[in-house]
Every structure is written in C-alpha cells, then in structure tokens.
Scaffold this active site. Structure first.
Site, PDB file in Angstrom:
ATOM      1  N   TYR A 158       0.802  -1.196   0.068  1.00 49.82           N
ATOM      2  CA  TYR A 158       0.014  -0.054  -0.129  1.00 49.82           C
ATOM      3  C   TYR A 158       0.803   1.214   0.054  1.00 49.82           C
ATOM      4  CZ  TYR A 158      -3.865   3.078   1.735  1.00 49.82           C
ATOM      5  OH  TYR A 158      -4.816   3.993   1.915  1.00 49.82           O
ATOM      6  N   LYS A 162       0.822   3.902  -2.825  1.00 44.95           N
ATOM      7  CA  LYS A 162       0.379   5.445  -2.821  1.00 44.95           C
ATOM      8  C   LYS A 162       1.518   6.561  -2.831  1.00 44.95           C
ATOM      9  CE  LYS A 162      -3.900   4.906  -1.560  1.00 44.95           C
ATOM     10  NZ  LYS A 162      -4.920   5.192  -2.587  1.00 44.95           N
TER      11      LYS A 162
END
Ligand SMILES: NC(=O)c1ccc[n+]([C@@H]2O[C@H](COP(=O)([O-])OP(=O)(O)OC[C@H]3O[C@@H](n4cnc5c(N)ncnc54)[C@H](O)[C@@H]3O)[C@@H](O)[C@H]2O)c1
Length: 305
Positions: A158, A162
């Site tokens: 993640y 991101k």
C-alpha cells in the site's frame, strides 16, 4: 469567495459505491456535475446512483474492477456515451492487504499494486487521452495516503502504491500542463470501512455512528472525521477556482486541510574529487546524519485519561 459550479461537467469516480468515493460522488453531483459511479460491488454502486439521483443529481453506475486498460476504457466510454464528455477523474478505488514484509505474498502485493497503482495509471491515461482530444482542459485527482507519504508498518504494498501515485501526480502535472489538465494527489483521512478496523479509532467511530460529534483532538489534531469532511476538496479542485492548482499533495480530514511537502534535498556536503567510505562515515556522523529524517505515520495522540 468564488462559487463552485460544475454544471455541464462530467466526472468519473472510481470505487465510489461507499466510503470516501461515495462522498466525493455526492459532492460533485451537488456542485452540478454528472457522475459515473464505479465500484466492484454492484449493490453499493446502484444504491449510490439512487441516492445521488434522489438528491437531484445526475449519475449512472459502471460496475467493473479498475486495474486494467479495458476497465479504464469502459469508464471513459461510459462517461462519453451517457453524458457526452469527460472533465474530471477521481482515482479513488482501493483495497488493503496488510502484512509485514516477510509475510507478504506475491498475491497480497499484486492485488494492491493492481488496484491502486495500475488502476490509477490506466484510468488517468484513458482520461488524459479523452481530455486532450476534447481540448478544453480537465482535472485528474489521484488518491494518496499518509502511508505513501511517510511509510507505514505492515503496508509494503500500500505505501509503495500510494507513494507511486503521489509521484505520478507530480510527473503528470508537468506532462499535462500544456493541455490545461491539472493533476493533484489528495491525502485523505476518514472513518470508513478501511479505517474502522484500527483499534485506537474504534470507540470514536462507534460514537460517530451513534451521531455523536468527534472530539477536537481527532477532528483538528489528527485531521480525522467523516468521509463527507473530505469531500469539499473534490469540487474545489475541479473548479475554475483551482485552475492553477496542480502538482500538489493536499491533505484533508476532519476540520483540517493541509499542504504536504514534496521530497527534496535538505542538506548537502561536498568533497573535492568525490567521496570515499571513510570520509562519508565522517560527514554522516558530524554533519549530514546529525538530524536524520523520521519515518512512519505518527500514532494518534490521545488526551491523558
Ligand atoms: N479512509 C482513510 O482514512 C483513507 C486514508 C488514506 C487514503 N485512503 C484512500 O481513499 C480511497 C477510498 O478509501 P475508503 O476508506 O473510502 O475505502 P472503502 O473500503 O470504504 O471504499 C473503497 C471502495 O472501493 C471499491 N473497490 C475496491 N477495489 C476496487 C476496484 N478494483 N475497482 C473498483 N472499485 C473497487 C470497494 O468496493 C469500495 O466500495 C482508497 O484509495 C484509500 O486507499 C483512505
């Protein structure tokens, strides 16, 4: 104060059946834009369209998992078929597969990278092609995260996705400037299905669901509130008032809005003719490394009991 009016504009919001995406879709529709609601979950997508329509807005649902070029093309095509054009894209769809590095599987890694990073790339590319053909500018709003800005324990996949998304926003803001397409990353924080499971926040989320207001230390200190608290940023960024706003990472949540810094060199040392390992060790201990950068998303600061 400029008034935000998106009448005649058309938006695609990925992952907008629930959570933050749903709040963004509502806010865009309330400002006058027509919205293509996208989700993998057909029931929530249809429900979102019903709610937006009931509130006087204009929306249709396109149920497809973002992450492929085909899905991206379908979303852009649906906007054009239904509403004649595309002006605004919000790449919000997302999932979590949290594990520490040594337990993370290829599947955990690929699922998150596909949905977030490749989903953002493919949707933004399809939207940019359409917007450049239209020749009237446009707005790409990519969704980052504090985990991508700072790193976060258990979030290899993640935080990589991101951070990559924030980097793509900077790159695309340069590439699309001539076409008057703005590209920004937003860094939201809100109580949603994604954050509800964080134990520290759980009692406050429960209280919020009962209709009780969140305390100031959360709304202001942590910038933590409802999805609706984050939503105003989307119509603003899509409006004339934000024509010059591009290449930025903007934090939003609770009562707080913020501007994130971009990575940049903050200190330098020089050695004539270049560096050797021992001179590097010396300068690290005496100069460059004296105040190293911190990492991680700070833990919430709860008031003393
Ligand atoms: N909630 C937060 O505090 C927070 C913080 C930082 C970033 N974000 C980001 O904001 C976005 C929305 O998060 P949320 O908290 O509303 O999550 P959520 O889980 O409440 O909603 C995400 C939605 O995306 C949909 N979705 C998942 N995979 C999809 C796919 N491949 N294609 C289309 N739809 C898909 C889900 O069905 C769901 O409806 C995510 O990108 C998330 O990473 C959230």
């Amino acid at each position: 104060m400029p008034s935000i009016d998106l009448t005649g504009k058309v938006a695609v919001v990925t992952g907008s059946g629930r959570g933050l995406g749903l709040a963004y879709a509502h806010a865009l529709a309330a400002a006058g834009a027509s919205v293509v609601v996208n989700d993998v979950d057909e029931a929530v997508a249809e429900q979102a369209v019903k709610a937006i329509t009931a509130a006087g807005g204009s929306a249709v649902a396109e149920v497809v998992p973002v992450g492929t070029s085909e899905a991206a093309d379908r979303l852009v095509a649906r906007a054009v078929e239904e509403f004649g054009r595309l002006d605004i894209l919000v790449t919000n769809a997302g999932i979590l597969r949290d594990r520490v590095l040594w337990k993370m599987t290829d599947e955990d890694f690929d699922a998150v990278i596909t949905t977030h990073l490749k989903g953002t790339f493919t949707c933004a590319r399809a939207a940019a092609i359409r917007m450049r053909e239209q020749g009237e500018g446009g707005t790409l709003i990519l969704v980052g995260s504090p985990a991508g800005q700072r790193g976060n324990f258990g979030q290899t996949n993640y935080s990589a996705a991101k951070a990559g998304i924030a980097a793509m926003a900077r790159t695309w803001s340069m590439e699309l400037a001539r076409s008057e397409i703005t590209v920004n990353a937003i860094v939201p924080i809100a109580a949603t299905a994604m954050t509800e499971t964080i134990p520290a926040f759980a009692p406050y989320v429960e209280a919020m669901k009962r209709g009780e207001p969140l305390p100031d230390f959360l709304r202001k200190g942590e910038g933590f509130g409802t999805p609706e608290d984050c939503a105003a940023l989307i119509p603003f960024l899509a409006s004339e008032a934000a024509r010059e706003v591009t290449g930025q990472a903007i934090g939003i949540g609770g009562d707080k809005v913020s501007l994130w810094s971009h990575p940049q060199e903050i200190k330098a040392s020089y050695a004539d003719g270049g560096w050797a390992p021992d001179t590097l060790a010396e300068t690290w201990s005496t100069s460059l490394g004296a105040e190293p950068e911190t990492v991680g998303v700070p833990a919430p600061k709860f008031p003393e009991a």
